[in-house]
Each structure stands twice: as C-alpha cells, then as structure tokens.
Design an enzyme around this catalytic site. Sequence first.
Site, PDB file in Angstrom:
ATOM      1  N   LYS A  24     111.404  32.941  25.135  1.00  0.00           N
ATOM      2  CA  LYS A  24     112.451  33.216  24.054  1.00  0.00           C
ATOM      3  C   LYS A  24     112.034  31.505  22.890  1.00  0.00           C
ATOM      4  O   LYS A  24     112.532  31.579  21.581  1.00  0.00           O
ATOM      5  CB  LYS A  24     113.710  33.637  23.801  1.00  0.00           C
ATOM      6  CG  LYS A  24     114.391  33.086  22.371  1.00  0.00           C
ATOM      7  CD  LYS A  24     116.326  33.439  22.630  1.00  0.00           C
ATOM      8  CE  LYS A  24     117.198  32.928  23.213  1.00  0.00           C
ATOM      9  NZ  LYS A  24     117.321  31.415  22.418  1.00  0.00           N
ATOM     10  N   ASN A  25     112.776  30.353  23.348  1.00  0.00           N
ATOM     11  CA  ASN A  25     113.045  29.480  23.318  1.00  0.00           C
ATOM     12  C   ASN A  25     111.989  28.515  22.925  1.00  0.00           C
ATOM     13  O   ASN A  25     111.804  27.636  21.998  1.00  0.00           O
ATOM     14  CB  ASN A  25     113.438  28.666  24.157  1.00  0.00           C
ATOM     15  CG  ASN A  25     114.996  28.909  24.252  1.00  0.00           C
ATOM     16  OD1 ASN A  25     115.520  29.790  23.106  1.00  0.00           O
ATOM     17  ND2 ASN A  25     115.826  28.530  25.300  1.00  0.00           N
ATOM     18  N   ARG A  95     120.448  30.205  15.105  1.00  0.00           N
ATOM     19  CA  ARG A  95     120.437  28.581  14.460  1.00  0.00           C
ATOM     20  C   ARG A  95     119.272  28.063  14.888  1.00  0.00           C
ATOM     21  O   ARG A  95     118.864  27.138  14.493  1.00  0.00           O
ATOM     22  CB  ARG A  95     121.627  27.368  16.120  1.00  0.00           C
ATOM     23  CG  ARG A  95     121.563  26.845  15.950  1.00  0.00           C
ATOM     24  CD  ARG A  95     121.612  25.598  17.429  1.00  0.00           C
ATOM     25  NE  ARG A  95     120.848  23.791  17.322  1.00  0.00           N
ATOM     26  CZ  ARG A  95     121.687  23.591  16.550  1.00  0.00           C
ATOM     27  NH1 ARG A  95     122.647  23.862  15.769  1.00  0.00           N
ATOM     28  NH2 ARG A  95     121.499  22.133  17.031  1.00  0.00           N
ATOM     29  N   CYS A 119     128.788  27.045  17.431  1.00  0.00           N
ATOM     30  CA  CYS A 119     128.585  28.899  17.986  1.00  0.00           C
ATOM     31  C   CYS A 119     129.550  28.650  19.187  1.00  0.00           C
ATOM     32  O   CYS A 119     129.965  27.344  19.615  1.00  0.00           O
ATOM     33  CB  CYS A 119     127.087  28.696  18.462  1.00  0.00           C
ATOM     34  SG  CYS A 119     126.228  27.909  20.496  1.00  0.00           S
ATOM     35  N   ARG A 124     127.000  22.565  18.557  1.00  0.00           N
ATOM     36  CA  ARG A 124     125.428  22.431  17.458  1.00  0.00           C
ATOM     37  C   ARG A 124     125.069  21.978  16.781  1.00  0.00           C
ATOM     38  O   ARG A 124     124.670  22.275  15.447  1.00  0.00           O
ATOM     39  CB  ARG A 124     124.923  23.833  17.641  1.00  0.00           C
ATOM     40  CG  ARG A 124     125.933  24.431  18.698  1.00  0.00           C
ATOM     41  CD  ARG A 124     124.844  24.886  20.415  1.00  0.00           C
ATOM     42  NE  ARG A 124     123.542  24.913  19.901  1.00  0.00           N
ATOM     43  CZ  ARG A 124     122.687  25.738  20.383  1.00  0.00           C
ATOM     44  NH1 ARG A 124     123.251  27.083  21.032  1.00  0.00           N
ATOM     45  NH2 ARG A 124     121.504  25.745  20.732  1.00  0.00           N
ATOM     46  N   VAL A 126     123.152  18.599  14.019  1.00  0.00           N
ATOM     47  CA  VAL A 126     121.743  18.518  13.515  1.00  0.00           C
ATOM     48  C   VAL A 126     121.716  16.967  12.992  1.00  0.00           C
ATOM     49  O   VAL A 126     120.325  16.570  11.853  1.00  0.00           O
ATOM     50  CB  VAL A 126     121.328  19.715  12.655  1.00  0.00           C
ATOM     51  CG1 VAL A 126     121.817  20.967  12.905  1.00  0.00           C
ATOM     52  CG2 VAL A 126     122.475  19.905  11.741  1.00  0.00           C
ATOM     53  N   ASP A 127     122.405  15.986  13.456  1.00  0.00           N
ATOM     54  CA  ASP A 127     122.355  14.694  13.379  1.00  0.00           C
ATOM     55  C   ASP A 127     121.240  14.438  13.321  1.00  0.00           C
ATOM     56  O   ASP A 127     120.695  13.228  12.686  1.00  0.00           O
ATOM     57  CB  ASP A 127     123.981  13.345  13.512  1.00  0.00           C
ATOM     58  CG  ASP A 127     123.795  14.289  14.933  1.00  0.00           C
ATOM     59  OD1 ASP A 127     124.429  12.693  15.928  1.00  0.00           O
ATOM     60  OD2 ASP A 127     123.479  15.380  15.469  1.00  0.00           O
ATOM     61  N   ASP A 312     120.725  26.919  30.820  1.00  0.00           N
ATOM     62  CA  ASP A 312     120.860  28.503  30.671  1.00  0.00           C
ATOM     63  C   ASP A 312     120.534  28.757  31.716  1.00  0.00           C
ATOM     64  O   ASP A 312     120.654  30.387  30.956  1.00  0.00           O
ATOM     65  CB  ASP A 312     119.573  28.673  29.355  1.00  0.00           C
ATOM     66  CG  ASP A 312     120.000  28.100  28.076  1.00  0.00           C
ATOM     67  OD1 ASP A 312     118.927  27.613  27.630  1.00  0.00           O
ATOM     68  OD2 ASP A 312     120.916  27.695  27.579  1.00  0.00           O
ATOM     69  N   VAL A 334     125.057  19.447  29.051  1.00  0.00           N
ATOM     70  CA  VAL A 334     124.904  19.513  27.741  1.00  0.00           C
ATOM     71  C   VAL A 334     125.732  20.046  26.460  1.00  0.00           C
ATOM     72  O   VAL A 334     125.616  19.419  25.681  1.00  0.00           O
ATOM     73  CB  VAL A 334     123.160  20.374  27.583  1.00  0.00           C
ATOM     74  CG1 VAL A 334     123.115  20.902  26.413  1.00  0.00           C
ATOM     75  CG2 VAL A 334     122.689  19.479  29.226  1.00  0.00           C
ATOM     76  N   ARG A 404     119.398  39.145  22.305  1.00  0.00           N
ATOM     77  CA  ARG A 404     119.738  37.682  21.547  1.00  0.00           C
ATOM     78  C   ARG A 404     117.983  37.650  22.260  1.00  0.00           C
ATOM     79  O   ARG A 404     117.354  37.152  21.482  1.00  0.00           O
ATOM     80  CB  ARG A 404     119.441  37.200  21.163  1.00  0.00           C
ATOM     81  CG  ARG A 404     120.709  37.459  20.535  1.00  0.00           C
ATOM     82  CD  ARG A 404     121.797  36.630  19.667  1.00  0.00           C
ATOM     83  NE  ARG A 404     120.928  35.673  19.459  1.00  0.00           N
ATOM     84  CZ  ARG A 404     121.734  34.404  18.551  1.00  0.00           C
ATOM     85  NH1 ARG A 404     122.880  34.110  18.788  1.00  0.00           N
ATOM     86  NH2 ARG A 404     120.846  32.984  18.510  1.00  0.00           N
TER      87      ARG A 404
HETATM   88  C1  EPZ Z   1     117.844  24.586  23.127  1.00  0.00           C
HETATM   89  O1  EPZ Z   1     119.041  24.629  21.532  1.00  0.00           O
HETATM   90  C2  EPZ Z   1     117.716  26.408  23.045  1.00  0.00           C
HETATM   91  N1  EPZ Z   1     117.541  27.119  22.106  1.00  0.00           N
HETATM   92  C3  EPZ Z   1     119.154  26.005  23.972  1.00  0.00           C
HETATM   93  O2  EPZ Z   1     118.963  27.475  24.754  1.00  0.00           O
HETATM   94  C4  EPZ Z   1     119.409  25.361  24.572  1.00  0.00           C
HETATM   95  O3  EPZ Z   1     120.317  25.359  26.055  1.00  0.00           O
HETATM   96  C5  EPZ Z   1     118.886  23.759  24.668  1.00  0.00           C
HETATM   97  O4  EPZ Z   1     118.193  23.614  23.693  1.00  0.00           O
HETATM   98  C6  EPZ Z   1     119.081  23.278  26.035  1.00  0.00           C
HETATM   99  O5  EPZ Z   1     117.455  23.464  26.432  1.00  0.00           O
HETATM  100  C7  EPZ Z   1     116.724  27.132  21.828  1.00  0.00           C
HETATM  101  O6  EPZ Z   1     115.812  26.925  21.749  1.00  0.00           O
HETATM  102  C8  EPZ Z   1     116.356  28.551  20.491  1.00  0.00           C
HETATM  103  P1  EPZ Z   1     119.646  20.566  21.788  1.00  0.00           P
HETATM  104  P2  EPZ Z   1     118.995  23.186  21.392  1.00  0.00           P
HETATM  105  O7  EPZ Z   1     119.313  20.829  20.643  1.00  0.00           O
HETATM  106  O8  EPZ Z   1     118.109  22.500  20.399  1.00  0.00           O
HETATM  107  C9  EPZ Z   1     122.669  18.078  20.622  1.00  0.00           C
HETATM  108  C10 EPZ Z   1     119.379  29.634  24.782  1.00  0.00           C
HETATM  109  O9  EPZ Z   1     120.604  30.128  25.906  1.00  0.00           O
HETATM  110  N2  EPZ Z   1     122.908  17.735  19.524  1.00  0.00           N
HETATM  111  O10 EPZ Z   1     118.914  19.936  23.004  1.00  0.00           O
HETATM  112  O11 EPZ Z   1     120.073  23.432  19.749  1.00  0.00           O
HETATM  113  C11 EPZ Z   1     123.606  19.356  20.475  1.00  0.00           C
HETATM  114  O12 EPZ Z   1     124.776  19.951  20.096  1.00  0.00           O
HETATM  115  C12 EPZ Z   1     120.029  28.296  24.344  1.00  0.00           C
HETATM  116  O13 EPZ Z   1     118.779  30.742  24.627  1.00  0.00           O
HETATM  117  C13 EPZ Z   1     123.259  16.837  18.725  1.00  0.00           C
HETATM  118  O14 EPZ Z   1     124.726  16.110  18.935  1.00  0.00           O
HETATM  119  O15 EPZ Z   1     119.472  22.165  21.484  1.00  0.00           O
HETATM  120  C14 EPZ Z   1     124.165  19.909  21.881  1.00  0.00           C
HETATM  121  O16 EPZ Z   1     125.176  19.651  22.569  1.00  0.00           O
HETATM  122  C15 EPZ Z   1     121.369  28.676  24.186  1.00  0.00           C
HETATM  123  N3  EPZ Z   1     122.853  16.454  17.640  1.00  0.00           N
HETATM  124  C16 EPZ Z   1     122.830  18.867  22.926  1.00  0.00           C
HETATM  125  O17 EPZ Z   1     122.820  18.003  22.494  1.00  0.00           O
HETATM  126  C17 EPZ Z   1     121.601  17.092  17.440  1.00  0.00           C
HETATM  127  O18 EPZ Z   1     120.960  16.969  16.140  1.00  0.00           O
HETATM  128  C18 EPZ Z   1     121.527  19.458  23.235  1.00  0.00           C
HETATM  129  O19 EPZ Z   1     121.218  20.180  22.088  1.00  0.00           O
HETATM  130  C19 EPZ Z   1     120.432  17.964  17.948  1.00  0.00           C
HETATM  131  C20 EPZ Z   1     121.634  18.371  18.897  1.00  0.00           C
END
Ligand code: EPZ
Length: 424
Positions: A24-25, A95, A119, A124, A126-127, A312, A334, A404
């Site tokens: 999926k990811n 997202r 969520c 989550r 996006v900064d 995950d 995380v 999902r």
């Molecule tokens: C991906 O999410 C996966 N989703 C998540 O899987 C997975 O948990 C995560 O990576 C970590 O491995 C998809 O690929 C669709 P991150 P993502 O950006 O990209 C913070 C599942 O169950 N952050 O690495 O959103 C954020 O808030 C899902 O399949 C910022 O602060 O993960 C989080 O606490 C759930 N600012 C942490 O980093 C940012 O700009 C990790 O987020 C970006 C992220």
Amino acid sequence: MENDYILVRQTSQLQGSVRVSGAKNSVLKLMAASILIPGVTRLSNVPDIADVRLMQQVLEALGVEVSWPASDSVQMDATNLTSHKAPYELVVRMRASTAVLGPLAARAGAATVALPGGCAIGARKVDMHISGLEALGAQCKIEHGYIEVAVPETGLQGAEVMLEFPSVGATENLIMAAVGAQGTTVIINAAREPEIADLIDFLISAGVTIKGRGTTRLEIEGVQTSKLTTEVEHKVVGDRIEAGTFLVAGALVGGPITVEGFNPEHLAVVLKKLREAGAELEINTDSATITREGAIKATTIQTLPYPGFPTDMQAQFMALMSVAEGASVITENVYENRFMFADEIARMGADIRIEGHHALVKGVAQLSGAPVVSPDLRGGAALVLAGLVANGETQIAGVHHIDRGYEQFCEKLRSLGARIERFS
Ligand code: EPZ
C-alpha cells in the site's frame, strides 16, 4: 461497507501458505509519480484496497485517465493533465493524497492540495514537505485549508535539503519535485523505507538519474519531465507490513505458516523480535515460514524509522505481547497517539499501562472474546489477530479501516484455517 463487522473465533491452528499483495505504502506514491510521466504508467502487483481506489479518484480529478487492465494491475495515462487541484473531500479521507504535491510542482508548475489535517494516530504535519519545496524555489502558502504551491517562471532549482526527521512522505515528495528541477538536488537525512527504494527504481526506469538508493543521502538529477519515457512499467514491491501481520498471526497461534511475495530483508528487525518472542523462522528470498512451539516470551520494542522496528507493526506486536510470559515495554517514537489499540484489547482482558509514549504490557494467560472497534488500520488488523487466541467470539467493528490497507484480509486468514467471517 461502513457497518460491516468481522467475527473471529478462537483458532487452534493456522497452517499453509499465504501470498501478500503489493505494498500500500508504495503503490500510492507510484500512482502519484505517474503525474511526472508525459504518457502511460502501468503498475502490476497492485492491491485492490480502498486507498488505491481513493488515489485513483485524486488522479482522475487532475485529468489522469486511470484503468484496471487486470484485477492486480492499474494503468495511468497522464498525457493531458487538466487540473492541479486535489480536492478536500478526497484528501481529508486519505492523507497520502499529499503525495501529488511534488509531482504536480515538477510537471505542472503549480499544485493546490487540501491540508490533510491530523488523524487518529497523530498530528501528521506537512511542514517538512513545504520547507523542502521552498528550498527548491517554490512559493508555498496555506490558504482556505489548502496548500498552494507556485513555481516561478524560472522553474524549480536543484538545492541541498536537510530533513529534521527522516519523514517518508517529505522524502518522497521532494524526490518527485526534484525530478523537475534544474540541476541536482541533495536530500540529507532522507527516509530509507523499502517503499522509497521502490519509487526510486520506478523513476530510474523512467529515465531519471538518482544516486544513494537505500541511504540517508539522495542525489536527484533534474530533467525536463517532457524528456522522460512516455511508457513505464513497474511491479510494486511486496507489502512487508501485511507480511509482518501474518507472521505475527503465526507466532500467536503457532503455525507453521509460510508468508510469500515479500523480501524478508525488509522486515529484519521484526523477524529478530519474533525470534526473541520464541518463534522459529525459516527465511527464503521472497518468503518466510514461522512456527512456535514453546511459550511466547516477553520482549521489548521501540518504533523507529527504517531500518528500525516499523511503527506500522507496533499494534500487531502489542497483541502478541499481551499473551506473552512476562512483561514487555513498547515505545512509540514516530507518532504521538498510536496506543488507542491498547484501550480496545484491554476490553479483551489485556493488561496494558500507558505512560506517555511507553506501554507496559503484562502478559496474561488468556484473552477473552469481546465486541471491539478498530481505532485505525493497523489497530484493526491487530484486533483480528488477538481474536484468534481469545476464548469465545470477538466482534470487530470499524472494518473500513482494515479495508484501507489489507486486500481480502479475512479470506487470506481463512485460507490458513482461521475461524473468521465478515458480516454486512
Ligand atoms: C508513511 O506515512 C506511511 N503512510 C505510514 O503508514 C507510516 O506509519 C509512516 O510513513 C512511517 O513509516 C504511507 O506511506 C501512505 P512520515 P507518512 O512523514 O509519510 C512527522 C500505515 O499504517 N512529520 O514519515 O505520513 C509526522 O507527524 C500508515 O500504513 C512532521 O512532523 O510518515 C509523524 O509523526 C500509517 N512533519 C512522523 O513525522 C512533516 O512534514 C512520521 O511521518 C512530515 C512528517
């Protein structure tokens, strides 16, 4: 369907083999990356899950023609983009829609994507996506609940971007934006998840030069997207999290079961922890067989970015530790709020105490079946696993969360002998 529920009865044995679907990811990002291709992208080993159908809608809103030549393959034709706006009503439901930001900035010179918002599992933010795009020269602003990205006439410029945290999403968006930048972009402290390596393989096969695959330092040579290959084929990497979920099922009930269609190296720490928990594993290039004879042993985990223990897999492991001999500590590094599963499995008699981002899990001899609700995707799957070893019946609501990310979850478990049914 929203009101469907899953009924799991205690299962004394699981055996046989099960094949996991594509990740999926990874597939969601590969579908977004098709925006960069001035032609056709064909993906195989595609899971038919709710999130893929949502990403299809996002792409169609941008003018990408999406079709399914087969039940596990999807084709995107992005020859003519008609919009650069990803609507709120779609982004708020998934997202991962934000993965179109980078490719739109690179290909269309503009992107308007609804802010995903938080969520169940965390803020989550996006900064890092935004500051990364700004480092490449894009002008970004948040207005009326949308991220507005505008690329100046001169186009995106290659730059060095340091990520404060190896965010998966920010790394992927920056790689895709950098494809359309002039010159070289260097991403430092990049995320290294196997799904990112899959995206890099896809882009290299489309004609992009990228160095540093699998490392924290990535170098992307920008190219005019019009110069990219107009036809790209790619097989999606196997889903390591789905594989890990089935392996935990095997450790819980006893096995032997064989999980096929993924690369066990992508789950190295999970396999190490399963062995520490008392399971035996036979590893092959694209499969793993798990058995457990003795007691489940308590072991401690902490979630970290890859190659650390994947967040995950945290809930599934908590289910395993809830019936282990002894106490274990599970630390979630995380996400801020990924222990809601603990409240639900506590209804089944688990003994779990949460202290900030640590969970102390005291193993109990037996869980008891109960009505529970999936708090999120992985929590939902973990409740199904807990139901396999709980006496009586466990009724799990909120299964749309599971849909999902797991293709035919109940059918695959039933093929291994699980006593599981789904009701509408
Ligand atoms: C991906 O999410 C996966 N989703 C998540 O899987 C997975 O948990 C995560 O990576 C970590 O491995 C998809 O690929 C669709 P991150 P993502 O950006 O990209 C913070 C599942 O169950 N952050 O690495 O959103 C954020 O808030 C899902 O399949 C910022 O602060 O993960 C989080 O606490 C759930 N600012 C942490 O980093 C940012 O700009 C990790 O987020 C970006 C992220």
